[in-house]
Write a protein that holds these residues in place. Structure first.
Motif, PDB file in Angstrom:
ATOM      1  N   SER A 160      39.753  64.563  63.183  1.00  0.00           N
ATOM      2  CA  SER A 160      40.274  63.845  64.339  1.00  0.00           C
ATOM      3  C   SER A 160      41.123  62.668  63.892  1.00  0.00           C
ATOM      4  O   SER A 160      41.064  62.227  62.746  1.00  0.00           O
ATOM      5  N   THR A 161      41.903  62.150  64.809  1.00  0.00           N
ATOM      6  CA  THR A 161      42.634  60.910  64.555  1.00  0.00           C
ATOM      7  C   THR A 161      41.786  59.715  64.969  1.00  0.00           C
ATOM      8  O   THR A 161      42.181  58.576  64.734  1.00  0.00           O
ATOM      9  N   ARG A 162      40.617  59.971  65.576  1.00  0.00           N
ATOM     10  CA  ARG A 162      39.785  58.941  66.146  1.00  0.00           C
ATOM     11  C   ARG A 162      38.412  58.907  65.481  1.00  0.00           C
ATOM     12  O   ARG A 162      38.002  59.885  64.844  1.00  0.00           O
ATOM     13  N   TYR A 163      37.675  57.825  65.691  1.00  0.00           N
ATOM     14  CA  TYR A 163      36.292  57.696  65.211  1.00  0.00           C
ATOM     15  C   TYR A 163      35.313  58.238  66.255  1.00  0.00           C
ATOM     16  O   TYR A 163      34.299  58.839  65.918  1.00  0.00           O
ATOM     17  N   ASP A 164      35.661  58.053  67.533  1.00  0.00           N
ATOM     18  CA  ASP A 164      34.725  58.439  68.594  1.00  0.00           C
ATOM     19  C   ASP A 164      34.825  59.937  68.873  1.00  0.00           C
ATOM     20  O   ASP A 164      35.802  60.605  68.537  1.00  0.00           O
ATOM     21  N   ALA A 165      33.805  60.456  69.511  1.00  0.00           N
ATOM     22  CA  ALA A 165      33.679  61.902  69.759  1.00  0.00           C
ATOM     23  C   ALA A 165      34.504  62.311  70.979  1.00  0.00           C
ATOM     24  O   ALA A 165      33.970  62.616  72.045  1.00  0.00           O
ATOM     25  N   ASP A 166      35.788  62.331  70.790  1.00  0.00           N
ATOM     26  CA  ASP A 166      36.711  62.733  71.846  1.00  0.00           C
ATOM     27  C   ASP A 166      37.575  63.874  71.304  1.00  0.00           C
ATOM     28  O   ASP A 166      38.357  63.674  70.374  1.00  0.00           O
ATOM     29  N   PRO A 167      37.427  65.076  71.861  1.00  0.00           N
ATOM     30  CA  PRO A 167      38.183  66.223  71.334  1.00  0.00           C
ATOM     31  C   PRO A 167      39.697  66.093  71.476  1.00  0.00           C
ATOM     32  O   PRO A 167      40.437  66.855  70.850  1.00  0.00           O
ATOM     33  N   ARG A 168      40.171  65.143  72.243  1.00  0.00           N
ATOM     34  CA  ARG A 168      41.622  64.960  72.385  1.00  0.00           C
ATOM     35  C   ARG A 168      42.253  64.441  71.102  1.00  0.00           C
ATOM     36  O   ARG A 168      43.468  64.479  70.959  1.00  0.00           O
ATOM     37  N   GLY A 169      41.428  63.994  70.156  1.00  0.00           N
ATOM     38  CA  GLY A 169      41.972  63.462  68.913  1.00  0.00           C
ATOM     39  C   GLY A 169      42.114  64.473  67.793  1.00  0.00           C
ATOM     40  O   GLY A 169      42.506  64.131  66.679  1.00  0.00           O
ATOM     41  N   ILE A 170      41.804  65.743  68.076  1.00  0.00           N
ATOM     42  CA  ILE A 170      41.829  66.754  67.016  1.00  0.00           C
ATOM     43  C   ILE A 170      43.238  66.912  66.437  1.00  0.00           C
ATOM     44  O   ILE A 170      44.213  67.051  67.152  1.00  0.00           O
ATOM     45  N   GLU A 171      43.271  66.958  65.104  1.00  0.00           N
ATOM     46  CA  GLU A 171      44.533  67.213  64.380  1.00  0.00           C
ATOM     47  C   GLU A 171      44.558  68.683  63.972  1.00  0.00           C
ATOM     48  O   GLU A 171      44.070  69.061  62.902  1.00  0.00           O
ATOM     49  N   TYR A 172      45.133  69.512  64.808  1.00  0.00           N
ATOM     50  CA  TYR A 172      45.118  70.951  64.560  1.00  0.00           C
ATOM     51  C   TYR A 172      45.939  71.343  63.329  1.00  0.00           C
ATOM     52  O   TYR A 172      45.749  72.432  62.792  1.00  0.00           O
ATOM     53  N   LYS A 173      46.814  70.471  62.878  1.00  0.00           N
ATOM     54  CA  LYS A 173      47.627  70.814  61.711  1.00  0.00           C
ATOM     55  C   LYS A 173      46.810  70.868  60.430  1.00  0.00           C
ATOM     56  O   LYS A 173      47.282  71.363  59.406  1.00  0.00           O
TER      57      LYS A 173
END
Length: 124
Positions: free
Chosen positions: A99-112
């Motif tokens: 993720s780009t984030r520390y918190d558990a938010d799936p919107r931060g996933i770096e699919y690359k």
């Protein structure tokens, strides 16, 4: 360079269990949330679960709640997914993702940065 190496998949019968692992390198592992995503044959990527950098928060897609458990060992830079009571619909290639984030938010996933994946096949 971010590297993610998944393992632990296999062929199991419905109701069976597997434990997936993901070894991470190339970044400060404990600073970032990590996710598992999967891709079933002929379908797009589906987010499965996310865990915060310090393991204090976890989230799951509704279809796996109560059956899958995400965890991490920051001392070993490793992410896990325990899969219990597997169903045929769980058949997919499973990937771990940074993720780009520390918190558990799936919107931060770096699919690359997806790894090569590990195949889970549930069949009788």
């Amino acid at each position: 360079e971010v590297q993610l190496v998944e393992s632990g998949g296999g062929l199991v019968q419905p109701g069976g269990s597997l434990r997936l692992s993901c070894e991470a390198s190339g970044f400060f592992f404990s600073r970032y949330a990590m996710s598992w995503v999967r891709q079933a044959p002929g379908k797009g990527l589906e987010w499965v679960s996310v865990i915060s950098g310090g393991s204090g928060s976890k989230r799951y897609v509704d279809s796996v709640k109560g059956r899958f458990t995400i965890s991490r060992d920051n001392s070993a830079n490793t992410l896990y997914l325990q899969l219990n009571n597997l169903k045929i619909d769980d058949t997919a290639m499973y990937y771990c993702a940074k993720s780009t984030r520390y918190d558990a938010d799936p919107r931060g996933i770096e699919y690359k940065y997806l790894g090569q994946g590990t195949q889970v096949t549930v069949s009788s």
